[in-house]
Design a protein around this motif. Structure first.
Motif, short mmCIF file in Angstrom:
data_model
loop_
_atom_site.label_atom_id
_atom_site.label_comp_id
_atom_site.label_asym_id
_atom_site.label_seq_id
_atom_site.Cartn_x
_atom_site.Cartn_y
_atom_site.Cartn_z
N THR A 34 0.83 -1.20 0.00
CA THR A 34 0.00 0.00 0.00
C THR A 34 0.86 1.25 0.00
N MET A 35 1.88 1.28 0.85
CA MET A 35 2.77 2.45 0.92
C MET A 35 3.50 2.65 -0.40
N ALA A 36 3.99 1.58 -1.00
CA ALA A 36 4.69 1.70 -2.28
C ALA A 36 3.75 2.22 -3.36
N ALA A 37 2.52 1.75 -3.37
CA ALA A 37 1.53 2.21 -4.36
C ALA A 37 1.23 3.70 -4.19
N LEU A 38 1.34 4.20 -2.97
CA LEU A 38 1.11 5.62 -2.71
C LEU A 38 2.36 6.47 -2.96
N GLY A 39 3.48 5.80 -3.30
CA GLY A 39 4.73 6.52 -3.53
C GLY A 39 5.44 6.92 -2.25
N LEU A 40 5.09 6.26 -1.14
CA LEU A 40 5.70 6.56 0.15
C LEU A 40 6.82 5.57 0.44
N PRO A 41 7.72 5.92 1.34
CA PRO A 41 8.83 5.02 1.66
C PRO A 41 8.35 3.67 2.20
N THR A 42 9.14 2.66 1.94
CA THR A 42 8.87 1.34 2.50
C THR A 42 10.07 0.83 3.29
N ASN A 43 11.15 1.60 3.28
CA ASN A 43 12.35 1.20 4.00
C ASN A 43 12.52 2.10 5.22
N TRP A 44 11.98 1.66 6.34
CA TRP A 44 12.07 2.42 7.58
C TRP A 44 13.25 1.90 8.38
N VAL A 45 14.02 2.79 9.01
CA VAL A 45 15.20 2.36 9.74
C VAL A 45 15.05 2.43 11.24
N GLN A 46 14.00 3.11 11.71
CA GLN A 46 13.85 3.29 13.15
C GLN A 46 12.38 3.55 13.47
N ASP A 47 11.90 2.96 14.57
CA ASP A 47 10.58 3.25 15.12
C ASP A 47 10.79 3.93 16.46
N ASN A 48 10.03 4.99 16.73
CA ASN A 48 10.14 5.73 17.98
C ASN A 48 8.78 5.82 18.65
N PHE A 49 8.80 6.01 19.96
CA PHE A 49 7.56 6.14 20.73
C PHE A 49 7.79 7.10 21.88
N SER A 50 6.84 8.01 22.08
CA SER A 50 6.90 8.87 23.26
C SER A 50 5.55 8.84 23.96
N LEU A 51 5.59 9.01 25.25
CA LEU A 51 4.39 9.11 26.07
C LEU A 51 4.45 10.48 26.74
N SER A 52 3.41 11.26 26.58
CA SER A 52 3.42 12.62 27.10
C SER A 52 2.10 12.95 27.76
#
Length: 181
Positions: A34-52
């Protein structure tokens, strides 16, 4: 996935299809095809999370080295999320968009390289998750002053309510910031 273009070319609101029933809900957050079809990146190198907690302002952050595209979403709670065009040659340079992201609406925001990013928590607390296209680079990290009058971002929080880190309080104005060509 429903895609909504914003006033900043390249910045997109993504609305996954949500299936709800008596048990709760289900949605697909990421699908490589789906992401590739939308022209968005598919190679992610890092996931982040914050709680605020409520009224925490994070940002406006960007990197001039190891520039990052970001796919951001809220796991629970609600935030008002902002992207600012920091590409000096762009016709929308210095402009911003703001959108509410929540665990209820499951909206995501795609923020390409060349944009600053920040948010403020609207709910009692919020979990904020995001994928990035390049690794964090402390030497390349920059911060714009979240309430810079030249940006004129209509934050849904007053300066007195805002809970801002010392680093973010020391952010540069748009006029003084190191920006993208």
């Amino acid at each position: 996935m429903n895609v909504i273009e914003t006033a900043l070319p390249g910045v997109l609101i993504l609305e996954p299809r949500i299936f709800r029933d008596a048990r709760g809900s289900f949605c697909e957050i990421y699908n490589e095809r789906t992401m590739a079809a939308l022209g968005l990146p598919t190679n992610w190198v890092q996931d982040n999370f914050s709680l605020s907690k409520q009224y925490v302002v994070r940002g406006i952050h960007y990197q001039v080295q190891n520039t990052q595209g970001k796919l951001v979403r809220v796991t629970h709670g609600a935030v008002w999320d902002v992207a600012v065009d920091l590409r000096q040659k762009s016709p929308t340079f210095g402009r911003h968009i703001g959108v509410e992201l929540s665990g209820e609406n499951n909206r995501m925001l795609w923020i390409p390289q060349g944009f600053g990013h920040g948010f403020v928590v609207l709910s009692e607390s919020a979990g904020f998750a995001y994928k990035v296209t390049d690794y964090y680079s402390p030497a390349g990290e920059r911060t714009l002053l979240w309430n810079d009058p030249d940006l004129a971002i209509p934050w849904p929080v007053t300066a007195e309510q805002a809970i801002v880190s010392e680093k973010d309080r020391q952010g540069s104005s748009l006029r003084e910031a190191e920006l993208f060509p």
